[in-house]
Design an enzyme around this catalytic site. Sequence first.
Site, PDB file in Angstrom:
ATOM      1  N   ASN A  11       0.872  -1.169   0.000  1.00  0.00           N
ATOM      2  CA  ASN A  11       0.000   0.000   0.000  1.00  0.00           C
ATOM      3  C   ASN A  11       0.913   1.225   0.000  1.00  0.00           C
ATOM      4  OD1 ASN A  11      -1.883   1.966   0.438  1.00  0.00           O
ATOM      5  ND2 ASN A  11      -2.856   0.964   2.194  1.00  0.00           N
ATOM      6  N   ARG A  92      -2.466  -2.220  -3.646  1.00  0.00           N
ATOM      7  CA  ARG A  92      -3.699  -1.451  -3.492  1.00  0.00           C
ATOM      8  C   ARG A  92      -3.628  -0.264  -4.449  1.00  0.00           C
ATOM      9  NH1 ARG A  92      -5.659   2.594   1.154  1.00  0.00           N
ATOM     10  NH2 ARG A  92      -7.791   2.775   0.409  1.00  0.00           N
ATOM     11  N   HIS A 181     -12.944   2.510  -0.826  1.00  0.00           N
ATOM     12  CA  HIS A 181     -12.964   1.506   0.257  1.00  0.00           C
ATOM     13  C   HIS A 181     -13.686   0.236  -0.201  1.00  0.00           C
ATOM     14  CE1 HIS A 181     -12.925   4.916   3.529  1.00  0.00           C
ATOM     15  NE2 HIS A 181     -11.682   4.536   3.249  1.00  0.00           N
ATOM     16  N   ARG A 242     -11.646  15.071   6.266  1.00  0.00           N
ATOM     17  CA  ARG A 242     -12.435  15.465   5.087  1.00  0.00           C
ATOM     18  C   ARG A 242     -13.846  15.869   5.501  1.00  0.00           C
ATOM     19  NH1 ARG A 242     -11.123  10.096   2.543  1.00  0.00           N
ATOM     20  NH2 ARG A 242      -8.975  10.279   1.849  1.00  0.00           N
ATOM     21  N   GLU A 385      -8.260  -5.467   4.698  1.00  0.00           N
ATOM     22  CA  GLU A 385      -8.063  -5.171   3.280  1.00  0.00           C
ATOM     23  C   GLU A 385      -6.850  -5.906   2.716  1.00  0.00           C
ATOM     24  OE1 GLU A 385      -8.688  -1.028   4.561  1.00  0.00           O
ATOM     25  OE2 GLU A 385      -9.393  -0.688   2.529  1.00  0.00           O
TER      26      GLU A 385
END
Length: 400
Positions: A11, A92, A181, A242, A385
């Site tokens: 990642n 990823r 996601h 965010r 993940e």
Amino acid sequence: MTDRPVVLVLNAGSSSLKYQLVEPGSGERIATGIVERIGSDDASARHEQAGETVESHGAVADHKDALHTALDLFAQAGTDLRSTDLVAVGHRVVHGGRRFSEPVVLDDEAVAAIDDLSSLAPLHNPVNLAGVRAMREILPEVPQVAVFDTAFFHDLPAHAATYAIDDEIARRYDIRRYGFHGTSHEFVSAAAADFLGRPASEVNLVVLHLGNGASASAVRGGRAVDTSMGLTPLEGLVMGTRSGDLDPAIVAYLERVADMDVDAVDTMLNKNAGLKGLCGENDFRTITAWIEEGDERARLAYDVYIHRLRRYIGAYMVDLGRVDAIVFTAGVGENAATVRADALAGLEGFGIRVDPDANAIRSHDARRISPDDAPVAVLVVPTDEELAIARKALELVRAG
Ligand code: ADP
């Protein structure tokens, strides 16, 4: 192929590289590591394997250098990656655009296609590709696979994927809701169906991935029918830094009255908004402590967060018509019992109840936090993940 294949999952972020060596079959984590402050003279790397930690400090110029650092740490921990049963590297990749609905083996053409999507994800795709390019050079004999954050939402129904703007402009600039996601929403949906002992095709779920980034999805029979993130990960829930949803006119307003250019507004909404914008902090543990001390800004930040979350839960219940389970996952969803209780408070009339004792239990396993006789199950399902990426990468190289 070997009996015990392993996959290295990468990642790559702008200044960090996280990696895990995973055995997809058992889910065992053979090693995990992170290289931080890439591009600086005081980068640091930490590698954990078999209960031991090895570290290194010093200059790391770029992602390729970071990967060499990781390989050195593997060697120091007693593992030569090239002599393991490494069958794939799973990357990823954040944005797969309209093109990628499935993982893909990274040949030159796929790399070019991901590069083409960089304008949609300027903060993510270029750095993801830096990891891909470096790995292809370092381990050219190992297949490299991209797993996309957007893929699970590739086939959202048109009415959920479409923004109500000029359709010609939307088409020309590929403006639609892509969702992010997705690897987590897909993994957690399948695990929730498993937990309920029912085929995924029969189960309707509201999935709440609440980490530093946060997103909600409505999943009908194993397929996503709506999600809260859009063209970029900025839309939807209130997140750590965010804003999530806001009146789009705010952007133009700030440019006119506050003398902010487009990049300044973009940075503000992505990095200095959400919980951090509201109270100066994005970590829920600190915010919770501040609320207990009577901090009013932290209280308001929390209330805004919960209000937005409840709004999405309501929307997705209506979207789905029948909901079998509401599923919490990721750092906040798995750990913050108060958030779970507040998000679902007062919904008994909809068949939704949270059992306070079950909700208070801390565990790394999937669990039910609603009473057994409640019509809608409320579940906490840890996301993974990296394991999902490792399994998808293995599946793809096996199929090839
Ligand atoms: P990311 O989006 O970075 O992958 P994670 O899913 O790891 O994020 O979630 C990170 C967030 O989880 C932290 O910012 C923190 O707010 C929250 N978190 C982690 N542990 C706890 C805890 N015990 N209680 C409340 N919140 C927690």
